[in-house]
Design a protein around this motif. Structure first.
Motif, PDB file in Angstrom:
ATOM      1  N   GLU D 118       0.822  -1.217   0.000  1.00 56.34           N
ATOM      2  CA  GLU D 118       0.000   0.000   0.000  1.00 56.34           C
ATOM      3  C   GLU D 118       0.856   1.268   0.000  1.00 56.34           C
ATOM      4  O   GLU D 118       1.916   1.330   0.620  1.00 56.34           O
ATOM      5  CB  GLU D 118      -0.948  -0.006   1.209  1.00 56.34           C
ATOM      6  CG  GLU D 118      -2.010  -1.083   1.078  1.00 56.34           C
ATOM      7  CD  GLU D 118      -3.276  -0.810   1.887  1.00 56.34           C
ATOM      8  OE1 GLU D 118      -3.289   0.126   2.697  1.00 56.34           O
ATOM      9  OE2 GLU D 118      -4.263  -1.558   1.679  1.00 56.34           O
ATOM     10  N   HIS D 119       0.376   2.254  -0.720  1.00 52.97           N
ATOM     11  CA  HIS D 119       0.942   3.602  -0.656  1.00 52.97           C
ATOM     12  C   HIS D 119      -0.162   4.569  -1.103  1.00 52.97           C
ATOM     13  O   HIS D 119      -1.242   4.148  -1.516  1.00 52.97           O
ATOM     14  CB  HIS D 119       2.213   3.749  -1.515  1.00 52.97           C
ATOM     15  CG  HIS D 119       2.057   3.455  -2.981  1.00 52.97           C
ATOM     16  ND1 HIS D 119       3.037   2.837  -3.745  1.00 52.97           N
ATOM     17  CD2 HIS D 119       1.030   3.667  -3.853  1.00 52.97           C
ATOM     18  CE1 HIS D 119       2.622   2.729  -5.003  1.00 52.97           C
ATOM     19  NE2 HIS D 119       1.413   3.218  -5.084  1.00 52.97           N
ATOM     20  N   ARG D 120       0.147   5.864  -0.997  1.00 50.54           N
ATOM     21  CA  ARG D 120      -0.774   6.841  -1.573  1.00 50.54           C
ATOM     22  C   ARG D 120       0.043   7.990  -2.132  1.00 50.54           C
ATOM     23  O   ARG D 120       1.196   8.207  -1.759  1.00 50.54           O
ATOM     24  CB  ARG D 120      -1.800   7.334  -0.561  1.00 50.54           C
ATOM     25  CG  ARG D 120      -1.227   8.086   0.606  1.00 50.54           C
ATOM     26  CD  ARG D 120      -2.371   8.609   1.482  1.00 50.54           C
ATOM     27  NE  ARG D 120      -1.869   9.280   2.656  1.00 50.54           N
ATOM     28  CZ  ARG D 120      -2.647   9.858   3.579  1.00 50.54           C
ATOM     29  NH1 ARG D 120      -3.964   9.826   3.452  1.00 50.54           N
ATOM     30  NH2 ARG D 120      -2.119  10.460   4.616  1.00 50.54           N
ATOM     31  N   THR D 137      -7.960  -4.930  -5.777  1.00 51.94           N
ATOM     32  CA  THR D 137      -7.236  -3.721  -5.399  1.00 51.94           C
ATOM     33  C   THR D 137      -7.937  -3.180  -4.166  1.00 51.94           C
ATOM     34  O   THR D 137      -9.171  -3.119  -4.106  1.00 51.94           O
ATOM     35  CB  THR D 137      -7.187  -2.708  -6.563  1.00 51.94           C
ATOM     36  OG1 THR D 137      -6.451  -1.570  -6.131  1.00 51.94           O
ATOM     37  CG2 THR D 137      -8.566  -2.269  -7.025  1.00 51.94           C
ATOM     38  N   THR D 154      -8.390   4.686  -8.250  1.00 52.16           N
ATOM     39  CA  THR D 154      -7.654   5.012  -7.020  1.00 52.16           C
ATOM     40  C   THR D 154      -7.239   6.474  -7.121  1.00 52.16           C
ATOM     41  O   THR D 154      -6.109   6.801  -7.459  1.00 52.16           O
ATOM     42  CB  THR D 154      -6.424   4.105  -6.810  1.00 52.16           C
ATOM     43  OG1 THR D 154      -5.680   4.036  -8.030  1.00 52.16           O
ATOM     44  CG2 THR D 154      -6.837   2.713  -6.435  1.00 52.16           C
ATOM     45  N   PHE D 159      -5.034   5.618  -0.040  1.00 50.06           N
ATOM     46  CA  PHE D 159      -4.151   4.459   0.098  1.00 50.06           C
ATOM     47  C   PHE D 159      -4.668   3.321  -0.773  1.00 50.06           C
ATOM     48  O   PHE D 159      -5.874   3.092  -0.852  1.00 50.06           O
ATOM     49  CB  PHE D 159      -4.095   3.998   1.561  1.00 50.06           C
ATOM     50  CG  PHE D 159      -3.074   4.731   2.376  1.00 50.06           C
ATOM     51  CD1 PHE D 159      -1.712   4.579   2.099  1.00 50.06           C
ATOM     52  CD2 PHE D 159      -3.455   5.566   3.425  1.00 50.06           C
ATOM     53  CE1 PHE D 159      -0.757   5.251   2.852  1.00 50.06           C
ATOM     54  CE2 PHE D 159      -2.498   6.237   4.173  1.00 50.06           C
ATOM     55  CZ  PHE D 159      -1.151   6.091   3.886  1.00 50.06           C
ATOM     56  N   HIS D 160      -3.723   2.616  -1.397  1.00 52.21           N
ATOM     57  CA  HIS D 160      -4.140   1.479  -2.221  1.00 52.21           C
ATOM     58  C   HIS D 160      -2.994   0.492  -2.391  1.00 52.21           C
ATOM     59  O   HIS D 160      -1.822   0.858  -2.426  1.00 52.21           O
ATOM     60  CB  HIS D 160      -4.625   1.946  -3.597  1.00 52.21           C
ATOM     61  CG  HIS D 160      -3.595   2.713  -4.347  1.00 52.21           C
ATOM     62  ND1 HIS D 160      -3.301   4.025  -4.074  1.00 52.21           N
ATOM     63  CD2 HIS D 160      -2.762   2.372  -5.367  1.00 52.21           C
ATOM     64  CE1 HIS D 160      -2.366   4.463  -4.886  1.00 52.21           C
ATOM     65  NE2 HIS D 160      -2.007   3.483  -5.681  1.00 52.21           N
ATOM     66  N   GLY D 161      -3.356  -0.780  -2.450  1.00 54.27           N
ATOM     67  CA  GLY D 161      -2.430  -1.854  -2.767  1.00 54.27           C
ATOM     68  C   GLY D 161      -3.189  -2.887  -3.573  1.00 54.27           C
ATOM     69  O   GLY D 161      -4.411  -2.794  -3.707  1.00 54.27           O
ATOM     70  N   GLY D 192       2.356   3.092   2.784  1.00 54.80           N
ATOM     71  CA  GLY D 192       1.408   2.467   3.708  1.00 54.80           C
ATOM     72  C   GLY D 192       1.992   1.151   4.192  1.00 54.80           C
ATOM     73  O   GLY D 192       3.215   0.980   4.232  1.00 54.80           O
ATOM     74  N   VAL D 196      -1.725  -5.617   2.092  1.00 56.58           N
ATOM     75  CA  VAL D 196      -2.938  -4.802   1.966  1.00 56.58           C
ATOM     76  C   VAL D 196      -3.764  -4.912   3.247  1.00 56.58           C
ATOM     77  O   VAL D 196      -3.694  -5.937   3.942  1.00 56.58           O
ATOM     78  CB  VAL D 196      -3.798  -5.183   0.733  1.00 56.58           C
ATOM     79  CG1 VAL D 196      -3.069  -4.807  -0.547  1.00 56.58           C
ATOM     80  CG2 VAL D 196      -4.186  -6.648   0.753  1.00 56.58           C
ATOM     81  N   THR D 197      -4.516  -3.877   3.560  1.00 58.59           N
ATOM     82  CA  THR D 197      -5.188  -3.815   4.862  1.00 58.59           C
ATOM     83  C   THR D 197      -6.343  -4.798   4.992  1.00 58.59           C
ATOM     84  O   THR D 197      -6.810  -5.064   6.092  1.00 58.59           O
ATOM     85  CB  THR D 197      -5.731  -2.406   5.147  1.00 58.59           C
ATOM     86  OG1 THR D 197      -6.386  -1.934   3.976  1.00 58.59           O
ATOM     87  CG2 THR D 197      -4.626  -1.456   5.524  1.00 58.59           C
TER      88      THR D 197
END
Lengths: 369, 369, 369, 369
Positions: D118-120, D137, D154, D159-161, D192, D196-197
């Motif tokens: 994850e990052h943004r 995703t 996104t 935030f996304h992974g 992030g 992934v969360t």
């Protein structure tokens, strides 16, 4: 009639007889000159909070429907009278056919194979169907099926007529801004053809085929429109949206408007805003046993129970309701809804007017303002 | 009361006595159930073009001012009555203190050294000064001088009071949206202090010092505001703007709104739009001998002659006017103005309501629609 | 070139020789196929905060003006070259005539009686005059006098030329969005006549006569325009606005943007927004001894000292400045201004782009985000 | 480099040797002072119509996919490099990983069970899936299934992974505004978590459950958002919308954008506008044998063939295309599309930038401007 009778305001001494005589003379001259003093009227004219003449009131579907059926027998539908619609008249408004100062709500009835002829007017209109089926409303030439739970639009200056293609009668409610338009002298009205321009009976309208694809806008429709281009908002979509909100709440995600209370607003897909400039329409679902926060809002609102039993507590008066019943809550009335069973409610109000003209205010009990 | 009595609509056969009896019964049940049929009301309720109850009417300044002076002698100004203001009551509106269904126009009078105490309300208000000087209106603590030709704002929910610091009385007109606010149940009202918060008498207000620099916006005021932040629109600017438009017309450049007719709208500098959400205000100057196109517009408008002589022709009725006279033109009335001398007119109307709610229409004689 | 070299990220083991050979092969194939991997570029391409190539830099008016004068002697002005304008080239941008990636700033010079021929282009332009007078810029046929302290507009696709009617040369600065337009491939350009369409020399332009009446909008100009219709924002108004803000501050009222710092934005009176879609322009006045908060903003900004002495501290580097000097602050550079004497600053930036595309961010030292 | 070399502009006489010497001296001083004259650059800098460095170009899916697969074998995906994405580099842009000056287009590849962490970032991103499935995703904690024909968002600073839960690899295309953000110095980037969360794999995302009910807006989501709240625009809706448009065309109703050409735009349901501030995305369907009008538009556009065979004719050069191929059309390139078979096209472009900044222009061959 009166001044602001705040007890904290010291009363001036009463006038002497001579003063009173001269005052009477002055007031007579005012009247002759078409003038009215503010100081004798201000208390009524500019109250400290809204003091509506309209009152909270409930009409029972079991009363409305038989009278509509009687009218179906006795009163023809056709050019001149235009519609077999019977308006709900707020008892506080002196017999005017207004459910509130801004809104009109009527039960409309169409017998088997009957046609309500086409016309158009500046007034904005919608229909909501609490039961039945078999009628198509034709809006600018596009036939739109009417079925239980559907919300249907005929915005200002769109030609429209209704056609019952079935062998059973059908009744539904109409909502319009007739009182507001009448008061503000903005009515235009034009006759169309005596039947409807297209008597076909498609399952879905052309407007839905173009516009009811979520998140997708036709390239042929890039110009924003004042009114929603959608002719019918179908029950299956409304029901699914509400079901999902409650499911998301169960899963622990933000989705409902308050605990146990799912709600959607019907919107114009070209703007994300209200479906018409003067009328907002929403659908609410309360879980059994839940209740809304007690809230006052500027502007009037009308509810129809779509399914279930519950009660409205408006300015501390209890209104027990069940399927089909119609309740009006006037401006600034403290309103709370309690769901005895799971409770589905259609609602419409005049708040787009209040918001655009910046008269909106909301007070929720227990919240700081 | 009535259906749409278009002669082209064939009348249905009259009911038989038995039918009539059953109809009477039905209508009685409607009444008992707080219901009203549309078909007997539609002609009045939804006319083909606006049919205002308000009528075109003219009040003479020479009648208004003496009555205001009499009130000045007989009626104190102070808390409770709040203002020594006398409203112009449109003869078509049954004695209500309304110049039109949406607008209020009053003459207000303040004697030497008198104070009208502070209050605030949701109603939007302005003042326009046709003669005199010496009063300061204090808006949210900012004292604003009132002088001939000035247009002054006290938008909704701003505290305001008036203070006559001179030894002469002063009269002016107030314009508000009181009728609209009353009808729509949107009135909020709150008392302030019994005098004004600042009795200083600056030549120009703080609002003008911040906001009346053409094309320049203070960085401390980058948030757009619903209402104009300008407290006073001064006559010297209005006069210069109109003078320049006519000079540009003489030089052959587009500047006037029609030949011989210069006009400006008072605007909110944060948006370029109207000064308040419900009221539009403008100033018009016609060259001697010129006239406006005959035009119908949705919404009502009030004019006060600031200087000069002329006539209004409204729905074919002639209203001769001179300095100070006040004329109302109801919705959709065909209106034409003729300038006998050079004619300066202050005007205000409810068209922001009509535009935001998409009820606007205009018809100018001789133009294709 | 590089990945995000955060020390907290564990490095993968280096490739074996065989892996490296295959990687080299893959990268060669990428190149042959016009492909570029993200993972080798991401650190430069997507930095954690903006890392502009443009650097903070200051040009001295005492250097610029003599070079412009030399050009006046050696280089004719006329069709083909179009303008005797010399751009300030940010040393970080490899010799491109760009003061920042989005903005152009040039000194333009016109000798006695010279004419810069008419043309129009999609690029938005303005002029600001730090000294001198005698030139009229003709915008769509409207001659606009240029004098010290004036800010003058020639928005995109308006024909414009310049005419020096005096016997002295004149120099000023031009600001445009040339770099942005070039980068985004949005340039359109068209020649006009070889002189200017109107060589008259009025004191004020027609645009000012119509539009520079505070709070008043001509009824002939009710359509909002993308660009401000005002041709010249005069020094006398700017100076008065700033003087009033500081006086209000002295009187204890909110008016300045921070203590000792008065500022106005030049705006489009039809909307209250920026004068042109890509460029914001402002004027700032700091009291002697005052300073601004240290702030980072997305987007680049250019300042010209109009009067006074002070210093810019940009990313901890000190730039001493005096009248006429031009400073550029790139995106996200920490910027603080200190006024040694009273300091008057003209400023322009690209923040309308950032705001409309939602890339705006601001960080002020000492404030919570 | 150059002036506007219009043949109609008379060339000035060449300089004498002495003049040339002085000019050379002047130009050297310019360079030393970080100044660049306009008159030698204007032809390149401000062309008469856009002259993009980017060229029309086509990448074949059959070339892209094997290289992505090779990368899948050789290059790990993880923190630092962040994504196994390979950008399409427009051959006119000197090896920069840009498909146009404003847009990024890459093929991204994720092996079985792989996770992209994850990052943004401030850059706006979407994915479009031309084939395959199995990846979710996760956008701000909401897992969104990716399947053939889906368009997934996104937007900036979410935030996304990505997580491949299947045993097969998957490839898709990414579209971003990386080049625009890089050029304008507006990049912000934040790491992030390394996985992934939420690794669940729901059929539809929470965003769809809330927002993909046509014409209905949740009351919990009444605040308009800059970016669309919809995580996935599903193929079944896109396909149905296009099918209906062609069916309506067959039935004789207006629905398509031109004969045989159905098209939808992906929109933000809270506004009806584009899904993100810088990127517009659309889907087009051409009937077999049909073709679009030859059109030039300001701004660059990228197409991916979703299904079918056809050709793009861009500035008179023919690009034959089939499923998966990616074509870029630079600003103002004359573009025409011919459908050999029924042709389904995904498209994205930078026109929201052009529209918001008022640089838009369109020229369709054969139409008057």
């Amino acid at each position: 009639m009166g001044t602001h009778n705040d007890p904290s305001i010291p009363k001036p001494p009463p006038p002497t007889p001579e003063e009173q005589r001269r005052l009477d003379e002055l007031y007579a001259k005012f009247e002759a000159s078409h003038m009215v003093p503010l100081w004798t009227e201000i208390g009524d004219l500019m109250p400290q909070v809204p003091k509506p003449a309209a009152i909270p009131y409930t009409w029972r579907w079991q009363d409305l429907l038989p009278l509509a059926e009687d009218a179906g027998e006795l009163v023809p539908v056709g050019r001149g009278g235009e519609r077999r619609a019977i308006a709900l008249a707020n008892p506080g408004l002196g017999g005017r056919p207004y459910i509130s100062p801004t809104l009109w709500c009527a039960i409309q009835y169409l017998g088997p194979k009957e046609v309500a002829p086409e016309h158009r007017h500046s007034q904005n209109a919608f229909r909501f169907v609490v039961e039945g089926e078999g009628v198509w409303t034709v809006v600018n030439g596009d036939p739109v099926r009417m079925s239980r739970g559907d919300f249907l639009l005929t915005p200002g200056w769109n030609f429209h007529g209704h056609y019952n293609e079935s062998d059973a009668p059908m009744a539904w409610i109409d909502g319009l801004d007739i009182p507001f338009v009448h008061y503000t002298d903005t009515s235009f009205f034009e006759f169309g053809i005596d039947r409807v321009t297209d008597e076909s009976t498609p399952e879905i309208s052309r407007s839905e085929r173009l516009w009811c694809n979520p998140g997708l806008r036709p390239l042929s429709g890039l110009q924003d429109t004042v009114n929603s281009p959608i002719g019918a908002y179908r029950w299956e979509h409304t029901d699914r949206a509400l079901t999902e909100q409650l499911a998301l709440e169960d899963e622990g995600h933000p989705a409902t408007v308050e605990q146990g209370h799912a709600a959607v607003r019907y919107v114009n897909p070209t703007t994300g805003g209200d479906v018409m400039p003067t009328i907002r329409a929403e659908f609410h679902r309360l879980r059994e046993g839940s209740q809304t926060a007690k809230t006052r809002k500027v502007g009037s609102e009308v509810f129809q129970v779509f399914e279930g039993r519950g009660r409205f507590i408006i300015d501390d008066e209890v209104h027990e309701v069940e399927t089909g019943d119609i309740v009006v809550s006037p401006s600034w009335a403290a309103t709370e809804i309690q769901a005895e069973s799971a409770l589905d409610l259609f609602a419409f109000n005049d708040r787009p007017i209040m918001e655009k003209l910046h008269f909106s205010r909301t007070h929720t009990e227990g919240e700081l303002q």
